[in-house]
Design an enzyme around this catalytic site. Structure first.
Site, PDB file in Angstrom:
ATOM      1  N   GLU A 107       0.822  -1.208   0.000  1.00 57.75           N
ATOM      2  CA  GLU A 107       0.000   0.000   0.000  1.00 57.75           C
ATOM      3  C   GLU A 107       0.854   1.256   0.000  1.00 57.75           C
ATOM      4  O   GLU A 107       1.965   1.266   0.529  1.00 57.75           O
ATOM      5  CB  GLU A 107      -0.830   0.062   1.280  1.00 57.75           C
ATOM      6  CG  GLU A 107      -1.793  -1.063   1.424  1.00 57.75           C
ATOM      7  CD  GLU A 107      -2.510  -1.018   2.760  1.00 57.75           C
ATOM      8  OE1 GLU A 107      -2.907  -2.084   3.223  1.00 57.75           O
ATOM      9  OE2 GLU A 107      -2.650   0.082   3.331  1.00 57.75           O
ATOM     10  N   CYS A 128       3.261   8.232   1.473  1.00 57.12           N
ATOM     11  CA  CYS A 128       3.794   7.287   2.439  1.00 57.12           C
ATOM     12  C   CYS A 128       3.986   5.978   1.675  1.00 57.12           C
ATOM     13  O   CYS A 128       3.022   5.404   1.182  1.00 57.12           O
ATOM     14  CB  CYS A 128       2.744   7.160   3.541  1.00 57.12           C
ATOM     15  SG  CYS A 128       3.063   5.893   4.721  1.00 57.12           S
ATOM     16  N   CYS A 135       5.910  -7.556   7.246  1.00 55.90           N
ATOM     17  CA  CYS A 135       6.949  -7.036   8.113  1.00 55.90           C
ATOM     18  C   CYS A 135       7.300  -8.101   9.136  1.00 55.90           C
ATOM     19  O   CYS A 135       6.428  -8.843   9.584  1.00 55.90           O
ATOM     20  CB  CYS A 135       6.461  -5.775   8.833  1.00 55.90           C
ATOM     21  SG  CYS A 135       7.752  -4.968   9.817  1.00 55.90           S
ATOM     22  N   CYS A 139       5.397  -5.646  15.654  1.00 56.74           N
ATOM     23  CA  CYS A 139       4.910  -4.665  16.630  1.00 56.74           C
ATOM     24  C   CYS A 139       3.459  -5.024  16.948  1.00 56.74           C
ATOM     25  O   CYS A 139       2.663  -5.307  16.043  1.00 56.74           O
ATOM     26  CB  CYS A 139       4.995  -3.251  16.056  1.00 56.74           C
ATOM     27  SG  CYS A 139       6.683  -2.721  15.758  1.00 56.74           S
ATOM     28  N   CYS A 142       0.291  -3.116  15.256  1.00 56.62           N
ATOM     29  CA  CYS A 142       0.374  -2.749  13.842  1.00 56.62           C
ATOM     30  C   CYS A 142      -0.211  -3.838  12.940  1.00 56.62           C
ATOM     31  O   CYS A 142       0.025  -5.026  13.143  1.00 56.62           O
ATOM     32  CB  CYS A 142       1.830  -2.500  13.484  1.00 56.62           C
ATOM     33  SG  CYS A 142       2.080  -2.031  11.761  1.00 56.62           S
ATOM     34  N   GLY A 182       6.286  -2.410   6.179  1.00 54.86           N
ATOM     35  CA  GLY A 182       7.660  -2.910   6.152  1.00 54.86           C
ATOM     36  C   GLY A 182       8.639  -2.088   6.970  1.00 54.86           C
ATOM     37  O   GLY A 182       8.314  -1.004   7.453  1.00 54.86           O
ATOM     38  N   GLU A 183       9.831  -2.654   7.135  1.00 53.49           N
ATOM     39  CA  GLU A 183      10.885  -1.994   7.899  1.00 53.49           C
ATOM     40  C   GLU A 183      11.981  -1.577   6.901  1.00 53.49           C
ATOM     41  O   GLU A 183      12.758  -2.413   6.433  1.00 53.49           O
ATOM     42  CB  GLU A 183      11.433  -2.971   8.958  1.00 53.49           C
ATOM     43  CG  GLU A 183      12.691  -2.513   9.673  1.00 53.49           C
ATOM     44  CD  GLU A 183      12.630  -1.094  10.223  1.00 53.49           C
ATOM     45  OE1 GLU A 183      11.725  -0.784  11.014  1.00 53.49           O
ATOM     46  OE2 GLU A 183      13.498  -0.285   9.853  1.00 53.49           O
ATOM     47  N   SER A 214      11.597   5.945   8.221  1.00 50.10           N
ATOM     48  CA  SER A 214      11.119   5.651   9.572  1.00 50.10           C
ATOM     49  C   SER A 214      11.518   4.228   9.936  1.00 50.10           C
ATOM     50  O   SER A 214      11.373   3.310   9.133  1.00 50.10           O
ATOM     51  CB  SER A 214       9.592   5.794   9.611  1.00 50.10           C
ATOM     52  OG  SER A 214       9.110   5.487  10.901  1.00 50.10           O
ATOM     53  N   SER A 237      10.044   4.997  15.255  1.00 53.49           N
ATOM     54  CA  SER A 237       8.799   4.583  15.895  1.00 53.49           C
ATOM     55  C   SER A 237       9.142   4.248  17.346  1.00 53.49           C
ATOM     56  O   SER A 237       9.578   3.151  17.646  1.00 53.49           O
ATOM     57  CB  SER A 237       8.203   3.379  15.164  1.00 53.49           C
ATOM     58  OG  SER A 237       7.834   3.764  13.871  1.00 53.49           O
ATOM     59  N   HIS A 239       7.337   5.048  20.664  1.00 55.74           N
ATOM     60  CA  HIS A 239       6.153   4.429  21.281  1.00 55.74           C
ATOM     61  C   HIS A 239       6.294   3.990  22.737  1.00 55.74           C
ATOM     62  O   HIS A 239       5.308   3.566  23.354  1.00 55.74           O
ATOM     63  CB  HIS A 239       5.643   3.235  20.465  1.00 55.74           C
ATOM     64  CG  HIS A 239       5.458   3.515  19.007  1.00 55.74           C
ATOM     65  ND1 HIS A 239       5.189   4.762  18.508  1.00 55.74           N
ATOM     66  CD2 HIS A 239       5.510   2.698  17.918  1.00 55.74           C
ATOM     67  CE1 HIS A 239       5.091   4.707  17.191  1.00 55.74           C
ATOM     68  NE2 HIS A 239       5.283   3.471  16.812  1.00 55.74           N
ATOM     69  N   ASN A 313      -4.769   4.398  15.880  1.00 52.26           N
ATOM     70  CA  ASN A 313      -5.869   3.982  14.999  1.00 52.26           C
ATOM     71  C   ASN A 313      -6.217   2.542  15.314  1.00 52.26           C
ATOM     72  O   ASN A 313      -5.351   1.676  15.191  1.00 52.26           O
ATOM     73  CB  ASN A 313      -5.401   3.990  13.541  1.00 52.26           C
ATOM     74  CG  ASN A 313      -5.558   5.333  12.884  1.00 52.26           C
ATOM     75  OD1 ASN A 313      -6.588   5.979  13.012  1.00 52.26           O
ATOM     76  ND2 ASN A 313      -4.530   5.747  12.182  1.00 52.26           N
ATOM     77  N   CYS A 356      -1.147   1.781   7.742  1.00 58.65           N
ATOM     78  CA  CYS A 356      -0.826   1.065   6.513  1.00 58.65           C
ATOM     79  C   CYS A 356      -0.846  -0.435   6.782  1.00 58.65           C
ATOM     80  O   CYS A 356      -0.452  -0.886   7.837  1.00 58.65           O
ATOM     81  CB  CYS A 356       0.572   1.450   6.049  1.00 58.65           C
ATOM     82  SG  CYS A 356       0.540   2.552   4.664  1.00 58.65           S
TER      83      CYS A 356
HETATM   84  N1  SAH Z   1       8.822  -0.203  10.254  1.00 53.85           N
HETATM   85  C1  SAH Z   1       9.018   1.220  10.173  1.00 53.85           C
HETATM   86  C2  SAH Z   1       8.203   1.850   9.079  1.00 53.85           C
HETATM   87  C3  SAH Z   1       6.727   1.708   9.239  1.00 53.85           C
HETATM   88  S1  SAH Z   1       6.162   3.230   9.773  1.00 53.85           S
HETATM   89  C4  SAH Z   1       8.718   1.836  11.503  1.00 53.85           C
HETATM   90  O1  SAH Z   1       8.325   1.121  12.408  1.00 53.85           O
HETATM   91  O2  SAH Z   1       8.941   3.016  11.671  1.00 53.85           O
HETATM   92  C5  SAH Z   1       4.550   2.944  10.187  1.00 53.85           C
HETATM   93  C6  SAH Z   1       4.205   3.866  11.301  1.00 53.85           C
HETATM   94  O3  SAH Z   1       2.819   3.710  11.603  1.00 53.85           O
HETATM   95  C7  SAH Z   1       4.996   3.528  12.525  1.00 53.85           C
HETATM   96  O4  SAH Z   1       5.346   4.677  13.240  1.00 53.85           O
HETATM   97  C8  SAH Z   1       4.018   2.677  13.258  1.00 53.85           C
HETATM   98  O5  SAH Z   1       4.375   2.621  14.586  1.00 53.85           O
HETATM   99  C9  SAH Z   1       2.731   3.412  12.969  1.00 53.85           C
HETATM  100  N2  SAH Z   1       1.539   2.600  13.200  1.00 53.85           N
HETATM  101  C10 SAH Z   1       1.401   1.279  13.039  1.00 53.85           C
HETATM  102  N3  SAH Z   1       0.177   0.881  13.399  1.00 53.85           N
HETATM  103  C11 SAH Z   1      -0.479   1.997  13.794  1.00 53.85           C
HETATM  104  C12 SAH Z   1      -1.792   2.238  14.267  1.00 53.85           C
HETATM  105  N4  SAH Z   1      -2.671   1.257  14.393  1.00 53.85           N
HETATM  106  N5  SAH Z   1      -2.136   3.515  14.579  1.00 53.85           N
HETATM  107  C13 SAH Z   1      -1.250   4.508  14.421  1.00 53.85           C
HETATM  108  N6  SAH Z   1      -0.019   4.343  13.958  1.00 53.85           N
HETATM  109  C14 SAH Z   1       0.373   3.091  13.662  1.00 53.85           C
END
Ligand code: SAH
Length: 378
Positions: A107, A128, A135, A139, A142, A182-183, A214, A237, A239, A313, A356
């Site tokens: 996506e 984005c 991935c 996490c 996610c 993805g990472e 990111s 990220s 958190h 979200n 995403c």
């Molecule tokens: N793997 C990399 C790139 C993905 S970024 C990373 O972790 O940074 C995707 C972003 O969306 C990250 O900051 C992730 O923590 C955030 N994300 C994932 N699920 C989410 C959700 N349900 N609500 C809000 N942000 C979310």
């Protein structure tokens, strides 16, 4: 592992191994064309068709001979993926689902100008992009990782997300964040190559200050990127500002605990001489309390980072929820009173700005790839 029922007939007639044109550097194309007996200027001419004139097929490249176009088509396809679905209306946040040559999906999200794009009220059109199918980092909040990791994207599959979303929307994109599925730092070679092509004058031509990678916190790769001769912005990220909280929702923290991560971030800041952004999703009763804000403020100050708060979200099948506006405001206030530059991304992008990975998951479930209910993850 998931063994998808890929129906070859539906796929593009492209060998998986073919280096698609939009992932190639000019000198590589030049060398190949020279071996075919083509003049030196030919590579530049072709790249101009792709990136300046935005030709969508070799057939459009009217200044090339038919024989050359046919040969290019079979050796370096111009496109190996297509838009399978678009969610959201023009002028709002739009989500694009791409079908790749092997039947997999990724996506991209397009955020129009003057919407809060990743923490900053921006007059830029932001995309984005995804860097992997699925991935591996798992996490807990996610959607991207719910079905595990499938494969890395190739450089052209990253560049193509930008070109196709631009072609679809009819407007140029001038800000890119690697915050899709993805990472990116686990796909270092392809991601850095794609960024070079995206930045290049002969390529898409987006400035370094407008490309953000990111990461979930791969400390060694953060240092590698710091030493890598490629200007790019970095977002983490984060958190969780204590190992206890972060570990609960991000297994990667067991491998690279906060002290190790912070040291890599300080290294990046020193080498690249720029401010790092800490992304912080606010999840109710997990990381949204005043003591969490105070710990985050200390971490951010220690590396002069800015903080971008993102109310969570909800993801179907996952138990987490977003805290109330009151809790979010209180959290922000603690950061501000601790002299940490912080923003909150309140823009919901409505029902489609959900993280995403969700659209892809739905599609793959619809195709019978994954069980109806994602596995319970806790
Ligand atoms: N793997 C990399 C790139 C993905 S970024 C990373 O972790 O940074 C995707 C972003 O969306 C990250 O900051 C992730 O923590 C955030 N994300 C994932 N699920 C989410 C959700 N349900 N609500 C809000 N942000 C979310």
């Amino acid at each position: 592992m998931h063994t998808p029922a890929v129906e070859p007939a539906q796929l593009l007639t492209v060998p998986a191994s073919a280096p698609a044109l939009t992932g190639m550097f000019p000198e590589e194309l030049e060398a190949e064309l020279a071996s075919w007996g083509e003049p030196r200027y030919r590579a530049k001419q072709i790249l101009e068709w792709v990136f300046q004139k935005r030709a969508r097929s070799y057939a459009d490249m009217t200044s090339l001979s038919k024989a050359l176009r046919t040969r290019l088509e079979s050796t370096h396809p111009l496109h190996t993926m297509r838009i399978a679905a678009v969610q959201g209306a023009k002028d709002t946040t739009q989500k694009f689902l791409f079908r790749l040559h092997d039947g997999r999906y990724v996506e991209s999200v397009l955020i129009p100008a003057n919407r809060a794009a990743f923490g900053e009220q921006s007059d830029r059109r932001t995309i984005c992009v995804s860097s992997q199918v699925g991935c591996a980092y798992d996490c807990k909040f996610c959607a991207s990782g719910l079905a595990g990791f499938t494969r890395n994207l190739r450089p052209d599959e990253i560049v193509e997300q930008v070109l196709q979303v631009e072609a679809h929307s009819g407007e140029r994109i001038d800000n890119i964040v690697f915050m899709g599925m993805g990472e990116p730092l686990a796909n270092f070679t392809s991601v850095t190559r794609a960024i070079r092509i995206i930045q290049a004058e002969w390529g898409i031509g987006i400035g370094a200050r407008h490309i953000t990678v990111s990461t979930s916190g791969l400390a060694p790769q953060i240092k590698k990127l710091a030493d890598f001769p490629l200007p790019v912005r970095l977002a983490i990220s984060f958190h969780g500002a204590t190992d206890e909280v972060r570990e609960r929702i991000m297994p990667v923290n067991r491998k690279y605990p906060l002290d190790v991560l912070m040291e890599a971030l300080a290294y990046f800041r020193d080498r690249k001489k720029q401010k790092i952004t800490l992304e912080y999703i606010l999840i109710e009763d997990v990381n949204d309390q005043p003591e969490h804000a105070a710990a985050l403020a200390r971490r951010a100050r220690s590396i002069q980072a800015k903080v971008n708060l993102i109310p969570y979200n909800t993801v179907e099948g996952l138990p987490w929820t977003r805290p109330s506006d009151l809790t979010q405001d209180a959290f922000l206030a603690i950061l501000e009173s601790g002299s940490v530059p912080a923003t909150i991304r309140r823009e919901k992008g409505h029902d489609i700005d959900a993280a995403c990975g969700q659209l892809r998951l739905k599609q793959e479930i619809a195709e019978g790839r994954f069980p109806e209910q994602p596995p319970p993850i806790l």
